[in-house]
Write a protein that holds these residues in place. Sequence first.
Motif, PDB file in Angstrom:
ATOM      1  N   GLY A 216       0.809  -1.210   0.000  1.00  0.00           N
ATOM      2  CA  GLY A 216       0.000   0.000   0.000  1.00  0.00           C
ATOM      3  C   GLY A 216       0.842   1.260   0.000  1.00  0.00           C
ATOM      4  N   ASP A 219       2.284   1.610  -3.500  1.00  0.00           N
ATOM      5  CA  ASP A 219       1.352   2.052  -4.529  1.00  0.00           C
ATOM      6  C   ASP A 219       0.934   3.504  -4.335  1.00  0.00           C
ATOM      7  OD1 ASP A 219       1.550  -0.516  -5.487  1.00  0.00           O
ATOM      8  OD2 ASP A 219      -0.335  -1.200  -4.572  1.00  0.00           O
ATOM      9  N   HIS A 220       0.967   4.002  -3.097  1.00  0.00           N
ATOM     10  CA  HIS A 220       0.574   5.390  -2.821  1.00  0.00           C
ATOM     11  C   HIS A 220       1.775   6.311  -2.624  1.00  0.00           C
ATOM     12  CE1 HIS A 220      -3.762   4.789  -2.466  1.00  0.00           C
ATOM     13  NE2 HIS A 220      -3.546   3.719  -1.721  1.00  0.00           N
ATOM     14  N   HIS A 221       2.978   5.807  -2.906  1.00  0.00           N
ATOM     15  CA  HIS A 221       4.178   6.560  -2.559  1.00  0.00           C
ATOM     16  C   HIS A 221       4.207   7.943  -3.211  1.00  0.00           C
ATOM     17  CE1 HIS A 221       8.582   7.534  -2.671  1.00  0.00           C
ATOM     18  NE2 HIS A 221       8.429   7.235  -1.408  1.00  0.00           N
ATOM     19  N   GLU A 223       1.753   9.690  -4.396  1.00  0.00           N
ATOM     20  CA  GLU A 223       0.678  10.517  -3.855  1.00  0.00           C
ATOM     21  C   GLU A 223       1.038  11.048  -2.473  1.00  0.00           C
ATOM     22  OE1 GLU A 223      -3.462   8.796  -4.848  1.00  0.00           O
ATOM     23  OE2 GLU A 223      -2.069   7.079  -4.858  1.00  0.00           O
ATOM     24  N   LEU A 224       1.679  10.211  -1.657  1.00  0.00           N
ATOM     25  CA  LEU A 224       2.110  10.663  -0.335  1.00  0.00           C
ATOM     26  C   LEU A 224       3.116  11.792  -0.445  1.00  0.00           C
ATOM     27  CD1 LEU A 224       2.490   7.157   1.345  1.00  0.00           C
ATOM     28  CD2 LEU A 224       0.808   8.895   1.988  1.00  0.00           C
ATOM     29  N   GLY A 308      -3.645   4.474   2.438  1.00  0.00           N
ATOM     30  CA  GLY A 308      -4.709   5.388   2.036  1.00  0.00           C
ATOM     31  C   GLY A 308      -5.201   6.226   3.190  1.00  0.00           C
ATOM     32  N   LEU A 311      -2.676   8.944   3.639  1.00  0.00           N
ATOM     33  CA  LEU A 311      -2.830   9.915   2.557  1.00  0.00           C
ATOM     34  C   LEU A 311      -4.010  10.838   2.825  1.00  0.00           C
ATOM     35  CD1 LEU A 311      -1.917  10.912  -0.216  1.00  0.00           C
ATOM     36  CD2 LEU A 311      -3.420   9.182  -1.246  1.00  0.00           C
TER      37      LEU A 311
END
Length: 322
Positions: A216, A219-221, A223-224, A308, A311
Amino acid sequence: MRVGELARRAGVTVRALRYYEKAGLVVPTRLPNGYREYGPGAVRQVQQIRELMGLGLSVEETRPFVECLASGQGSGDECPASMAAYRQAIDEFSERITRLVRWRGALVAHLEAAARRAMPTAAAVDGAYDAVACAVEPETHLTPPGDDGAARRLVGLRLPAVTLPATDGSRVELVALGAGRTVLYVYPLTGRPGVDLPDGWDTIPGARGCTAEACGFRDHHEELREAGAAHVYGLSSQSGDYQQELVDRLRLPFTMLADPGFVVRDALGLPTFDAGGMTLYRRITMIVTDGLIEHVFYPVFPPDQHAGQVLDWLHAHPWSQR
């Protein structure tokens, strides 16, 4: 006292006493008739030898302690030479542990390489394997961890002045993470192909899902980062070899930190639990701003959705408005 009585009182064999005598550790006097006579302090000396050997010291390494007793001290470790012997033995054990961990990691790597040679290597299969590795049971099949209050006092604390080895080969100083926000997520243990998890792992609340949690954050790196996280780090008590395997297998874009000595736990009072004879970190995530803990996620659930959650919090608390 004679050798038989000494053996009985000290709880050893006559053969062992002969060995200690030959080594010059327990020295009797000779009577005119040739018999050995041991003084009253011999019992404590022999017991000291056996006690230290039970802690892993060799017979020869017990010499400073026996000599300390022979000098009239009440305890064999009251002399400077005994303290030095303690330190030397601890250093040798530490070096031995490091070698064993390195050899174990090498053997595990050979095992995994052998297992992978037996698997298809097509890119599609590799992608499917990655999806399976990141999968986690539905939330309804996992036992949510309870809030034991262990994280309530963390907000506002400064990260400790400790340095941890990282999977990129560097050593990260927690007090020098830099300006801005850092996401530091702490997890218990990630499994490896061909290596069993501790018994009962799936039934421990909050234990299962570490690999999915890492996926997770992977995959959100981006966006973070766009939401204001200057750095993302994962931290566990596992060795660097274990963490490096995870970084390589899941192609993680961020760095993992190894804390096998639990120095961060000791400094901040982070929660842990025991499983399979091991002490492990409980899952907890800290948002660190300019070295201070600004926010804490605890307990963390479900693990595969946690990135998530982080985020969403970053979006709701933008750094630019502070």
